[in-house]
Design a protein around this motif. Structure first.
Motif, PDB file in Angstrom:
ATOM      1  N   PHE A  70      40.149  41.176 103.580  1.00  0.00           N
ATOM      2  CA  PHE A  70      41.098  41.739 104.292  1.00  0.00           C
ATOM      3  C   PHE A  70      41.697  41.216 105.558  1.00  0.00           C
ATOM      4  O   PHE A  70      42.569  40.929 105.741  1.00  0.00           O
ATOM      5  N   PHE A  71      40.544  40.821 106.241  1.00  0.00           N
ATOM      6  CA  PHE A  71      40.555  40.050 107.579  1.00  0.00           C
ATOM      7  C   PHE A  71      41.068  38.573 107.440  1.00  0.00           C
ATOM      8  O   PHE A  71      41.428  38.056 108.329  1.00  0.00           O
ATOM      9  N   THR A  72      41.164  38.349 106.307  1.00  0.00           N
ATOM     10  CA  THR A  72      41.624  36.978 106.150  1.00  0.00           C
ATOM     11  C   THR A  72      43.050  36.869 105.398  1.00  0.00           C
ATOM     12  O   THR A  72      44.045  36.249 105.891  1.00  0.00           O
ATOM     13  N   PHE A  73      43.267  37.782 104.643  1.00  0.00           N
ATOM     14  CA  PHE A  73      44.519  37.684 103.633  1.00  0.00           C
ATOM     15  C   PHE A  73      45.631  38.699 104.074  1.00  0.00           C
ATOM     16  O   PHE A  73      46.688  38.852 104.033  1.00  0.00           O
ATOM     17  N   ILE A  74      45.220  39.982 104.607  1.00  0.00           N
ATOM     18  CA  ILE A  74      45.962  41.014 105.089  1.00  0.00           C
ATOM     19  C   ILE A  74      46.328  40.953 106.570  1.00  0.00           C
ATOM     20  O   ILE A  74      47.426  40.582 106.779  1.00  0.00           O
ATOM     21  N   ILE A  75      45.387  41.042 107.518  1.00  0.00           N
ATOM     22  CA  ILE A  75      45.528  40.625 108.824  1.00  0.00           C
ATOM     23  C   ILE A  75      44.670  39.405 108.992  1.00  0.00           C
ATOM     24  O   ILE A  75      43.345  39.335 109.206  1.00  0.00           O
ATOM     25  N   PRO A  76      45.358  38.312 109.395  1.00  0.00           N
ATOM     26  CA  PRO A  76      44.307  36.841 109.097  1.00  0.00           C
ATOM     27  C   PRO A  76      43.680  36.775 110.688  1.00  0.00           C
ATOM     28  O   PRO A  76      44.091  35.537 110.876  1.00  0.00           O
ATOM     29  N   VAL A  77      43.166  37.767 111.068  1.00  0.00           N
ATOM     30  CA  VAL A  77      42.400  37.260 112.502  1.00  0.00           C
ATOM     31  C   VAL A  77      41.149  36.374 111.897  1.00  0.00           C
ATOM     32  O   VAL A  77      40.675  35.436 113.120  1.00  0.00           O
ATOM     33  N   MET A  78      40.597  36.173 111.045  1.00  0.00           N
ATOM     34  CA  MET A  78      39.612  35.711 110.718  1.00  0.00           C
ATOM     35  C   MET A  78      39.879  34.029 110.512  1.00  0.00           C
ATOM     36  O   MET A  78      39.019  33.103 110.657  1.00  0.00           O
TER      37      MET A  78
END
Lengths: 292, 300
Positions: free
Chosen positions: B228-236
Motif C-alpha cells: 500500500f505504502f509503495t504503490f498507492i501512497i508511495p512514501v516507502m
C-alpha cells in the motif's frame, strides 16, 4: 494613597481552601468543555497507536535478526521476549495516558506572562487546586472517550500479553498509574511556575520533553540501558511516568524492588507537592500585577 | 495593438527564478533578524536528531542487523537519508503548507490568487525556514561517516561506484518531491474541510512508514502495508530508494531482492521511484487545482 493591588503582605497565604461545591463546579465545567469535541478525540486516540505499528515491525525485525536461524528459537533483548516487547509498548501508552500533561506547564507560564493569573490571586480560588481539578476533569473526559480505542487495540493485540497477572499485581499496577498521574502533574506544575522568574520557559519545556522521551521508557524499555546509565534512571523520577507501570504489569519488578520503587515514587510526589507550593508562594511574592 | 504586443511578454511569463530568489532572501533576512531564536531552533532540531541516533545506537548494541542487508552503517546511511529529506521538506514546504491552511481559513488566499504568477508555486515556496537546514549538514556528515565505514570495513566492503554518488542526489530529490506532493495535497484538502488542524498529525503518521527499510514490513499485516505504502501512497519509496542506492551494491555486486514479490528487484525499484515521483507531482497538481475551484473566499 492608592494601595497596590497585589502587595504580598496584604495577600493571605496562597493556599485558600476551595469549597467542595466550587470544586465540583470547576470539575463539571472543565469536563463538559472537554467532551465537546469527543469525536475528534476518539479518532485522535486511535491514530496515536499508528506509530506503535511501525515500532512493532521494527522490533519484529530485530528479534528475527537475533534469533538462531536454524532452530528459530527466539532470543531475548534485555530480558524481553518479542511478545513482551510489544506488550511493553502498549502498556507505556496506557502509562502515558495517565502521566502526560499536554500543555500544563506552558499554560501556567502563559497565565503568569499575560497577567491572567491575577484572577487567582484576588478570588478565593487556589490556582494549584483549580488546575488540578481541571486536569482531573480533562483526564476523566479523555478516558471516557479513549477507553473504546484502547480496548480495541488491546483486544486485537491480546496475543502479545502474558496471562493476566494476579489481582495484587493488577492493583499495584493501577496504583502506579495513579501515582504516575500525580507525579506528572506536580512535575509539570513546578516547571510551569518557574515562569514567575523566567517568563518564557519554552526552552526549559523542550529539555524536559526531550529527557522525558528518552528516560521515561516511552521510547524503549529502560532495561536496555547499560549499568553506566542505570544510576541516572534510578536517580531521577522520569521512569515512573511510563517504564515503571509497564514493568510492574509484566512482572519485571516484584517484591522488595517494587515496594522500594513505590516508596521512592511517593517521596518524589511529596517533595514535588512541597516544591510547587513553595514556588507558587515565592512567585506570588515576586509577582507584580498592573492594570485590570 | 502595438501596446498589447509590448505588454504581453511581461504578463505572460513571470520571472520565476527572480521571484524564488527574492523569497529565499527575504526568509533568510527574516530568520536572521531573530538570531537567537534561529540558534535555539537549530539546536532543538539537532537535539531531537541526536536522541533518535542514540536510540538506534542502543538497538544495535543488541543486534548486528535490522533486516537482511541492513547492518549498523547501512542503517545509519538510511537514517542520514531520512534526515536529509526531512530537513529539506521541513525547511521549504512545511511552513508553507501550514500557512496555506491558514490562508484558506482567513481568506488571505485571495491575494495569492490575484498575483500574476502560478498560485501553487507562490504558495509552496513563500517562506523558507532556514533553521531546519541545520540538520541537513549533520545528515551529510553522518552519511559520509557511514559510507566511509562501509567502504573501509574488512568483511564485504561496499564497492563505491561514481554512479552511486550521482544517482543518490537524484533519488533524494525524488523523495523530496513525493513528500512535497503529499503535503501540498493534504494542505489543499483544508479548502474542503474548512480547517485542517491535524495536518501535522496526519503527516507524521503517514511519513512514519518511510522511516524504516521496507524489508521489515512482512507477514500478514506487513506485506499489505508495504504494498500500500509503495504503490498507492508511495512514501516507502521516499527514503528506501536513495538509501539503497548509497548503501547496497547494485552494479558489480549481487543486488539484493527487495522482497516486493517475485521479479521485483532493485532495478525495478529505481525505475518505479521515478515513475512514482512524476505520478505524485501530477496528482498533487490535480488535487491543488481541483481544490482551488471549490475555494470560496472567507472575506466579505
Amino acid at each position: 494613597m492608592p494601595a497596590p493591588i497585589l502587595s504580598a503582605p496584604s495577600l493571605p497565604a496562597p493556599i485558600v481552601p476551595t469549597s467542595w461545591s466550587a470544586s465540583w463546579t470547576i470539575f463539571r465545567i472543565a469536563l463538559e468543555e472537554r467532551l465537546t469535541y469527543r469525536g475528534d478525540f476518539a479518532l485522535g486516540t486511535l491514530m496515536r497507536f499508528l506509530p506503535i505499528v511501525t515500532q512493532i515491525f521494527l522490533w519484529h525485525a530485530v528479534f528475527t535478526a537475533v534469533s538462531t536461524p536454524v532452530t528459530g528459537i527466539a532470543k531475548t533483548v534485555a530480558g524481553y521476549t518479542y511478545e513482551e516487547m510489544v506488550a511493553y509498548y502498549l502498556l507505556t501508552m496506557l502509562g502515558r495516558a495517565f502521566s502526560s500533561m499536554p500543555g500544563l506547564s506552558s499554560g501556567i507560564a502563559r497565565l503568569i506572562r499575560t497577567g491572567e493569573i491575577k484572577k487567582f490571586l484576588i478570588q478565593p480560588v487556589d490556582l494549584l487546586w483549580f488546575t488540578f481539578l481541571s486536569r482531573v476533569a480533562h483526564k476523566t473526559a479523555y478516558y471516557s472517550v479513549a477507553a473504546g480505542p484502547f480496548a480495541l487495540v488491546f483486544f486485537l493485540c491480546r496475543g502479545y500479553f502474558p496471562p493476566l497477572p494476579s489481582a495484587a499485581t493488577l492493583l499495584l499496577f493501577t496504583l502506579t498509574l495513579l501515582l504516575g498521574f500525580l507525579l506528572g502533574y506536580f512535575m509539570e506544575v513546578s516547571l510551569g511556575l518557574i515562569g514567575f522568574w523566567w517568563l518564557e520557559i519554552s526552552s526549559l519545556i523542550f529539555v524536559y520533553t526531550l529527557l522525558n522521551f528518552f528516560l521515561s521508557g516511552h521510547m524503549f524499555p529502560l532495561d536496555m540501558l547499560g549499568p553506566e546509565w542505570q544510576w541516572l534512571v534510578q536517580f531521577i523520577p522520569l521512569q515512573y511516568l511510563a517504564y515503571f507501570p509497564a514493568a510492574v504489569f509484566l512482572g519485571k519488578i516484584t517484591g522488595a524492588a517494587l515496594a522500594w520503587g513505590i516508596a521512592c515514587e511517593l517521596i518524589w510526589i511529596v517533595a514535588l507537592v512541597g516544591l510547587s507550593r513553595w514556588l507558587f508562594h515565592r512567585g506570588v511574592i515576586r509577582y507584580s500585577g498592573f492594570g485590570g | 495593438m502595438n501596446s498589447r504586443q509590448t505588454l504581453r511578454p511581461q504578463s505572460a511569463r513571470p520571472a520565476y527564478l527572480a521571484v524564488l530568489w527574492t523569497m529565499l532572501r527575504n526568509s533568510l533576512v527574516r530568520d536572521m533578524s531573530f538570531r537567537s531564536n534561529f540558534l535555539i531552533e537549530s539546536i532543538t532540531s539537532l537535539a531531537w536528531m541526536m536522541m533518535n541516533l542514540g536510540f538506534y545506537l542502543l538497538v544495535f548494541k543488541f543486534t548486528r542487523e535490522l533486516a537482511p542487508g541492513w547492518g549498523k552503517y547501512e542503517f545509519f546511511a538510511f537514517l542520514a537519508t531520512t534526515m536529509l529529506i526531512n530537513s529539506v521538506v521541513q525547511a521549504f514546504f512545511m511552513p508553507n503548507a501550514e500557512e496555506f491552511s491558514e490562508m484558506i481559513r482567513t481568506g488571505n488566499l485571495d491575494f495569492a490568487l490575484l498575483k500574476p504568477i502560478d498560485a501553487q508555486f507562490l504558495i509552496s515556496l513563500q517562506r523558507v525556514n532556514w533553521s531546519s537546514l541545520s540538520n541537513f549538514f549533520v545528515a551529510i556528515a553522518l552519511l559520509a561517516y557511514s559510507v566511509w565505514k562501509m567502504t573501509t570495513r574488512e568483511t564485504a566492503p561496499l564497492p563505491l561506484h561514481p554512479w552511486m554518488l550521482m544517482a543518490y542526489p537524484l533519488y533524494v530529490a525524488c523523495g523530496v518531491a513525493i513528500l512535497y506532493s503529499l503535503m501540498i495535497s493534504l494542505a489543499a484538502t483544508s479548502i474542503w474541510l474548512g480547517r485542517n488542524q491535524s495536518l501535522y498529525d496526519f503527516w507524521f503518521y503517514i511519513t512514519n512508514f518511510s522511516r524504516y527499510p521496507m524489508e521489515i514490513y512482512e507477514g500478514q499485516v506487513g506485506t499489505p502495508l508495504r504494498l500500500f505504502f509503495t504503490f498507492i501512497i508511495p512514501v516507502m519509496v521516499v527514503v528506501n530508494v536513495p538509501a539503497r542506492v548509497i548503501s547496497q551494491p547494485l552494479i558489480g555486486g549481487a543486488g539484493r531482492d527487495v522482497a516486493l514479490g517475485p521479479g521485483l528487484d532493485q532495478q525495478f525499484l529505481l525505475g518505479f521511484a521515478l515513475l512514482a515521483t512524476a505520478g505524485s507531482l501530477g496528482a498533487a497538481r490535480w488535487v491543488f487545482q481541483r481544490a482551488l475551484t471549490s475555494y470560496r473566499s472567507a472575506s466579505s
